[in-house]
Design an enzyme around this catalytic site. Structure first.
Site, PDB file in Angstrom:
ATOM      1  N   ASN A  42      36.730  -9.732 -17.796  1.00 57.66           N
ATOM      2  CA  ASN A  42      36.587  -8.729 -18.814  1.00 57.66           C
ATOM      3  C   ASN A  42      37.982  -8.146 -19.631  1.00 57.66           C
ATOM      4  O   ASN A  42      38.574  -7.496 -18.866  1.00 57.66           O
ATOM      5  CB  ASN A  42      35.794  -7.476 -18.249  1.00 57.66           C
ATOM      6  CG  ASN A  42      35.423  -6.523 -19.186  1.00 57.66           C
ATOM      7  OD1 ASN A  42      35.912  -6.584 -20.413  1.00 57.66           O
ATOM      8  ND2 ASN A  42      34.966  -5.372 -18.686  1.00 57.66           N
ATOM      9  N   LYS A  62      38.480  -6.304 -21.937  1.00 56.34           N
ATOM     10  CA  LYS A  62      38.351  -4.907 -22.543  1.00 56.34           C
ATOM     11  C   LYS A  62      39.225  -5.016 -23.713  1.00 56.34           C
ATOM     12  O   LYS A  62      38.968  -5.785 -24.535  1.00 56.34           O
ATOM     13  CB  LYS A  62      38.970  -3.931 -21.341  1.00 56.34           C
ATOM     14  CG  LYS A  62      38.276  -4.087 -19.918  1.00 56.34           C
ATOM     15  CD  LYS A  62      38.510  -3.015 -19.054  1.00 56.34           C
ATOM     16  CE  LYS A  62      37.736  -3.088 -17.726  1.00 56.34           C
ATOM     17  NZ  LYS A  62      38.079  -2.257 -16.861  1.00 56.34           N
ATOM     18  N   HIS A  69      28.586  -1.611 -19.131  1.00 56.18           N
ATOM     19  CA  HIS A  69      29.826  -1.411 -18.343  1.00 56.18           C
ATOM     20  C   HIS A  69      30.101   0.239 -18.259  1.00 56.18           C
ATOM     21  O   HIS A  69      29.637   0.616 -19.230  1.00 56.18           O
ATOM     22  CB  HIS A  69      30.932  -2.050 -19.124  1.00 56.18           C
ATOM     23  CG  HIS A  69      32.427  -1.903 -18.141  1.00 56.18           C
ATOM     24  ND1 HIS A  69      33.081  -0.948 -18.074  1.00 56.18           N
ATOM     25  CD2 HIS A  69      32.949  -3.040 -17.467  1.00 56.18           C
ATOM     26  CE1 HIS A  69      33.927  -1.207 -17.070  1.00 56.18           C
ATOM     27  NE2 HIS A  69      33.938  -2.321 -17.015  1.00 56.18           N
ATOM     28  N   GLU A 124      32.670   1.948 -18.562  1.00 56.70           N
ATOM     29  CA  GLU A 124      33.265   2.421 -19.978  1.00 56.70           C
ATOM     30  C   GLU A 124      32.457   2.582 -21.199  1.00 56.70           C
ATOM     31  O   GLU A 124      32.629   3.362 -22.013  1.00 56.70           O
ATOM     32  CB  GLU A 124      34.409   1.450 -20.231  1.00 56.70           C
ATOM     33  CG  GLU A 124      35.533   1.669 -19.082  1.00 56.70           C
ATOM     34  CD  GLU A 124      36.403   0.330 -18.478  1.00 56.70           C
ATOM     35  OE1 GLU A 124      36.323  -0.662 -19.471  1.00 56.70           O
ATOM     36  OE2 GLU A 124      36.984   0.364 -17.608  1.00 56.70           O
ATOM     37  N   GLU A 128      30.026  -2.276  -9.923  1.00 57.53           N
ATOM     38  CA  GLU A 128      31.246  -1.855 -10.062  1.00 57.53           C
ATOM     39  C   GLU A 128      31.432  -0.375  -9.980  1.00 57.53           C
ATOM     40  O   GLU A 128      31.365   0.531 -10.652  1.00 57.53           O
ATOM     41  CB  GLU A 128      31.868  -2.180 -11.582  1.00 57.53           C
ATOM     42  CG  GLU A 128      31.911  -3.754 -11.941  1.00 57.53           C
ATOM     43  CD  GLU A 128      32.595  -3.742 -13.355  1.00 57.53           C
ATOM     44  OE1 GLU A 128      33.628  -4.675 -13.104  1.00 57.53           O
ATOM     45  OE2 GLU A 128      32.788  -3.167 -14.343  1.00 57.53           O
ATOM     46  N   GLY A 173      40.247  -0.259 -12.134  1.00 57.65           N
ATOM     47  CA  GLY A 173      41.703  -0.085 -12.632  1.00 57.65           C
ATOM     48  C   GLY A 173      42.560   0.873 -11.770  1.00 57.65           C
ATOM     49  O   GLY A 173      43.437   1.493 -12.188  1.00 57.65           O
ATOM     50  N   SER A 189      39.214  -3.675  -9.495  1.00 52.12           N
ATOM     51  CA  SER A 189      40.541  -3.897  -8.654  1.00 52.12           C
ATOM     52  C   SER A 189      40.375  -5.207  -8.034  1.00 52.12           C
ATOM     53  O   SER A 189      41.269  -5.286  -6.910  1.00 52.12           O
ATOM     54  CB  SER A 189      40.991  -2.643  -7.782  1.00 52.12           C
ATOM     55  OG  SER A 189      41.071  -1.586  -8.554  1.00 52.12           O
TER      56      SER A 189
HETATM   57  P1  13P Z   1      39.800  -3.750 -12.916  1.00 50.90           P
HETATM   58  O1  13P Z   1      39.842  -5.100 -12.388  1.00 50.90           O
HETATM   59  O2  13P Z   1      41.006  -3.614 -13.797  1.00 50.90           O
HETATM   60  O3  13P Z   1      39.582  -2.695 -11.998  1.00 50.90           O
HETATM   61  O4  13P Z   1      38.528  -3.728 -14.089  1.00 50.90           O
HETATM   62  C1  13P Z   1      37.204  -4.016 -13.507  1.00 50.90           C
HETATM   63  C2  13P Z   1      36.143  -3.991 -14.630  1.00 50.90           C
HETATM   64  O5  13P Z   1      35.696  -2.948 -15.065  1.00 50.90           O
HETATM   65  C3  13P Z   1      35.803  -5.242 -14.910  1.00 50.90           C
HETATM   66  O6  13P Z   1      34.655  -5.011 -15.891  1.00 50.90           O
END
Ligand code: 13P
Length: 251
Positions: free
Chosen positions: A12, A14, A100, A102, A170, A176, A214
């Protein structure tokens, strides 16, 4: 009989990537996938909407799959700035991430919205990756499994089957941050997700469950070995071809 669960490693991206670098990244990942010649796993990249078509064109024929990061529930209409599942399909996508954390946080998306987006993905012929996960406060309050159950029941549309659904777990606090749950914690969450799916999906044993938060080359083997983990949804580490391919190799 349970459908065989082919591991899926999904990136992803982003809100990252301008054309030149994004195409170079996609081509490097595609090259690794081609060299891997893997028949036993799938590798997917989900670039920002502006790059889906260019990335899909750049990696055509390599075996690397391309998806969207989100879609609107409607096929078309007066929704300024939104992208429909049909548009993603038209641009060359085969998958789309929905729900997601976010999106849930930044755009206030609730389970019902996520469910409508998963239905939109089906309507357009895309495979939805439905994301769920608890916040740190929810985990510390001992509510993780209950939160996952509520999100699953609210976010997965009726008519889901193993062939039409991927679920990504997740934990919000692991995204992150460099923090991850322990392998037993991941296994416990995934076991619970599969149990809850048993009441929603007729062939729940065949639904692929991805872990995200992560994931990197150095912890992928351990996380992917946890019970009921069928792949990973990768953020930051998906922006470097070598790191992302190391995760794909760890399957
Ligand atoms: P990270 O791998 O940067 O922690 O992000 C995970 C994520 O949100 C994938 O959709």
């Amino acid at each position: 009989m349970a459908r065989t669960r082919i591991p899926l490693i999904a990136g992803n991206w982003k809100m990252n990537g301008l054309k030149a670098d994004a195409i170079a990244l996609a081509k490097a990942v595609a090259e690794g996938v081609k060299q891997g010649g893997w028949k036993d796993r799938e590798v997917l990249v989900c670039p920002p909407a502006t790059l889906v078509m260019a990335v899909a064109d750049a990696v055509k024929g390599s075996g690397l799959l391309v998806g969207g990061e989100d879609c609107h529930a409607k096929a078309s209409g007066a929704h300024t700035g939104d992208i429909s599942a049909e548009m993603l399909k038209d641009a060359g996508a085969t998958h789309v991430i929905v729900g997601h954390s976010e999106r849930r946080t930044d755009h206030g998306e609730k389970d019902a919205t996520v469910r409508a987006k998963a239905e939109a993905a089906w309507r357009a012929g895309l495979l939805p990756i439905v994301c769920i996960g608890e916040t740190l406060a929810e985990r510390e309050a001992g509510k993780t499994l209950a939160v996952l159950e509520t999100q699953l029941k609210g976010s997965i549309p009726a008519g889901a089957t193993a062939a039409r659904l991927v679920v990504a777990y997740e934990p919000v606090w692991a995204i992150g941050t460099g923090k991850t749950p322990t392998t037993p914690e991941v296994a416990a969450a995934h076991a619970h997700i599969r149990k809850v799916l048993g009441g929603i999906v007729p062939d729940a044993a065949g639904v692929r469950l991805l872990y995200g938060g992560s994931v990197k080359g150095s912890n992928a083997v351990e996380l992917l070995a946890a019970g009921d983990v069928d792949g990973a949804l990768v953020g930051g580490a998906a922006l470097k071809a070598d790191e992302f391919l190391a995760i794909a190799k760890a399957v």
